[in-house]
Design a protein around this motif. Structure first.
Motif, PDB file in Angstrom:
ATOM      1  N   ASN A  54       0.748  -0.934  -0.133  1.00 47.11           N
ATOM      2  CA  ASN A  54       0.579   0.077  -0.218  1.00 47.11           C
ATOM      3  C   ASN A  54       1.026   1.415  -0.280  1.00 47.11           C
ATOM      4  N   GLN A  55       0.569   1.704  -0.587  1.00 52.50           N
ATOM      5  CA  GLN A  55       0.982   3.390  -0.921  1.00 52.50           C
ATOM      6  C   GLN A  55      -0.064   4.928  -0.098  1.00 52.50           C
ATOM      7  N   LYS A  56       0.973   5.101   0.694  1.00 56.35           N
ATOM      8  CA  LYS A  56       0.610   6.574   1.671  1.00 56.35           C
ATOM      9  C   LYS A  56      -0.033   7.387   0.895  1.00 56.35           C
ATOM     10  N   VAL A  57      -1.353   7.840   0.921  1.00 48.18           N
ATOM     11  CA  VAL A  57      -1.587   9.611   0.693  1.00 48.18           C
ATOM     12  C   VAL A  57      -1.942  10.917   1.242  1.00 48.18           C
ATOM     13  N   PHE A  58      -2.064  11.453   1.267  1.00 44.36           N
ATOM     14  CA  PHE A  58      -1.895  13.046   2.018  1.00 44.36           C
ATOM     15  C   PHE A  58      -2.905  14.059   1.029  1.00 44.36           C
ATOM     16  N   GLU A  59      -4.571  14.835   1.808  1.00 42.06           N
ATOM     17  CA  GLU A  59      -4.886  15.271   1.351  1.00 42.06           C
ATOM     18  C   GLU A  59      -4.481  16.732   2.238  1.00 42.06           C
ATOM     19  N   TYR A  60      -5.146  17.498   1.054  1.00 43.73           N
ATOM     20  CA  TYR A  60      -4.353  18.425   1.883  1.00 43.73           C
ATOM     21  C   TYR A  60      -5.315  19.595   1.647  1.00 43.73           C
ATOM     22  N   GLY A 102      -2.934  25.068   1.100  1.00 43.03           N
ATOM     23  CA  GLY A 102      -1.444  23.633   1.778  1.00 43.03           C
ATOM     24  C   GLY A 102      -2.459  23.744   3.378  1.00 43.03           C
ATOM     25  N   MET A 103      -2.892  23.471   3.872  1.00 41.51           N
ATOM     26  CA  MET A 103      -3.287  22.966   5.212  1.00 41.51           C
ATOM     27  C   MET A 103      -3.547  21.355   5.073  1.00 41.51           C
ATOM     28  N   TYR A 104      -3.047  20.863   5.676  1.00 40.21           N
ATOM     29  CA  TYR A 104      -3.373  19.500   6.208  1.00 40.21           C
ATOM     30  C   TYR A 104      -4.520  18.921   6.517  1.00 40.21           C
ATOM     31  N   ILE A 105      -5.074  17.710   5.955  1.00 40.11           N
ATOM     32  CA  ILE A 105      -6.556  17.563   6.110  1.00 40.11           C
ATOM     33  C   ILE A 105      -6.331  16.345   6.797  1.00 40.11           C
ATOM     34  N   TYR A 152       6.240  16.602  -8.645  1.00 43.33           N
ATOM     35  CA  TYR A 152       4.748  15.818  -7.701  1.00 43.33           C
ATOM     36  C   TYR A 152       3.707  15.463  -8.462  1.00 43.33           C
ATOM     37  N   ASP A 153       2.978  14.629  -8.103  1.00 40.55           N
ATOM     38  CA  ASP A 153       1.986  13.991  -9.199  1.00 40.55           C
ATOM     39  C   ASP A 153       0.895  14.372  -7.132  1.00 40.55           C
ATOM     40  N   PHE A 154      -0.469  14.480  -8.145  1.00 41.88           N
ATOM     41  CA  PHE A 154      -0.970  15.154  -7.283  1.00 41.88           C
ATOM     42  C   PHE A 154      -2.458  14.954  -8.279  1.00 41.88           C
ATOM     43  N   HIS A 155      -3.671  15.084  -7.424  1.00 39.03           N
ATOM     44  CA  HIS A 155      -5.487  14.764  -7.780  1.00 39.03           C
ATOM     45  C   HIS A 155      -6.140  15.891  -7.192  1.00 39.03           C
ATOM     46  N   VAL A 156      -6.635  16.320  -7.974  1.00 40.76           N
ATOM     47  CA  VAL A 156      -7.600  16.969  -6.788  1.00 40.76           C
ATOM     48  C   VAL A 156      -9.102  16.630  -7.403  1.00 40.76           C
ATOM     49  N   THR A 157      -9.670  16.343  -5.864  1.00 41.77           N
ATOM     50  CA  THR A 157     -10.894  15.316  -5.790  1.00 41.77           C
ATOM     51  C   THR A 157     -11.781  16.523  -5.864  1.00 41.77           C
ATOM     52  N   PRO A 158     -13.673  15.878  -5.788  1.00 43.34           N
ATOM     53  CA  PRO A 158     -14.283  16.931  -6.368  1.00 43.34           C
ATOM     54  C   PRO A 158     -14.804  17.708  -4.727  1.00 43.34           C
ATOM     55  N   LYS A 159     -14.096  17.538  -4.065  1.00 40.93           N
ATOM     56  CA  LYS A 159     -14.491  18.648  -2.368  1.00 40.93           C
ATOM     57  C   LYS A 159     -13.360  19.648  -2.791  1.00 40.93           C
ATOM     58  N   ASN A 160     -12.650  20.054  -4.013  1.00 41.92           N
ATOM     59  CA  ASN A 160     -11.791  20.943  -4.372  1.00 41.92           C
ATOM     60  C   ASN A 160     -10.698  20.481  -3.312  1.00 41.92           C
ATOM     61  N   THR A 161      -9.962  19.448  -3.085  1.00 45.49           N
ATOM     62  CA  THR A 161      -8.746  19.044  -2.148  1.00 45.49           C
ATOM     63  C   THR A 161      -7.910  18.761  -2.812  1.00 45.49           C
ATOM     64  N   ILE A 162      -6.797  18.223  -2.656  1.00 42.77           N
ATOM     65  CA  ILE A 162      -5.607  18.154  -3.665  1.00 42.77           C
ATOM     66  C   ILE A 162      -5.423  16.533  -2.568  1.00 42.77           C
ATOM     67  N   VAL A 163      -4.779  15.580  -3.178  1.00 44.56           N
ATOM     68  CA  VAL A 163      -4.282  14.315  -2.589  1.00 44.56           C
ATOM     69  C   VAL A 163      -2.653  14.188  -3.280  1.00 44.56           C
ATOM     70  N   LEU A 164      -2.130  14.489  -2.475  1.00 39.61           N
ATOM     71  CA  LEU A 164      -0.774  14.136  -2.772  1.00 39.61           C
ATOM     72  C   LEU A 164       0.175  12.110  -2.513  1.00 39.61           C
ATOM     73  N   TYR A 169       5.712  20.825   1.114  1.00 35.23           N
ATOM     74  CA  TYR A 169       5.836  22.042   2.267  1.00 35.23           C
ATOM     75  C   TYR A 169       4.668  23.024   1.587  1.00 35.23           C
ATOM     76  N   ARG A 170       4.114  23.521   2.157  1.00 35.30           N
ATOM     77  CA  ARG A 170       3.125  24.215   2.264  1.00 35.30           C
ATOM     78  C   ARG A 170       2.648  25.382   0.917  1.00 35.30           C
ATOM     79  N   ASP A 171       3.510  25.504   0.877  1.00 37.05           N
ATOM     80  CA  ASP A 171       4.258  26.295  -0.439  1.00 37.05           C
ATOM     81  C   ASP A 171       4.442  25.633  -1.914  1.00 37.05           C
ATOM     82  N   SER A 172       4.000  24.721  -1.632  1.00 39.20           N
ATOM     83  CA  SER A 172       4.776  23.552  -2.866  1.00 39.20           C
ATOM     84  C   SER A 172       3.313  23.222  -3.410  1.00 39.20           C
ATOM     85  N   ILE A 173       2.551  22.993  -2.487  1.00 39.51           N
ATOM     86  CA  ILE A 173       0.625  23.085  -2.246  1.00 39.51           C
ATOM     87  C   ILE A 173      -0.096  23.600  -2.849  1.00 39.51           C
ATOM     88  N   CYS A 174      -0.007  25.237  -2.601  1.00 40.19           N
ATOM     89  CA  CYS A 174      -0.240  26.607  -3.093  1.00 40.19           C
ATOM     90  C   CYS A 174       0.074  26.345  -5.307  1.00 40.19           C
TER      91      CYS A 174
END
Length: 75
Positions: A6-12, A16-19, A50-62, A67-72
């Motif tokens: 399994n590969q752990k993924v993170f939602e922001y 840039g705030m961690y969810i 960065y490989d990323f995905h924008v969810t239907p709730k308009n959040t970003i999964v990486l 760093y927060r600046d990278s997400i923005c």
């Protein structure tokens, strides 16, 4: 057990705030795309390293915790 681990993924948020984190990509699919019949490709977007995905709730999964600046920058 066989197969890939399994590969752990993170939602922001887009600011840039961690969810939360998901223990696997399939857990993320169950959360957002439970009605899909097949396997939806998640990480098709790529910017810089960065490989990323924008969810239907308009959040970003990486796949990693940046760093927060990278997400923005991604959004």
């Amino acid at each position: 057990m066989s197969g890939r681990p399994n590969q752990k993924v993170f939602e922001y948020t887009t600011e840039g705030m961690y969810i939360r984190s998901y223990e696997s990509i399939s857990e993320l699919r169950k959360e957002y795309y439970s009605t899909d019949k097949g396997v939806r490709p998640i990480f098709v977007n790529k910017v810089e390293d960065y490989d990323f995905h924008v969810t239907p709730k308009n959040t970003i999964v990486l796949k990693e915790r940046p760093y927060r600046d990278s997400i923005c920058f991604l959004y």
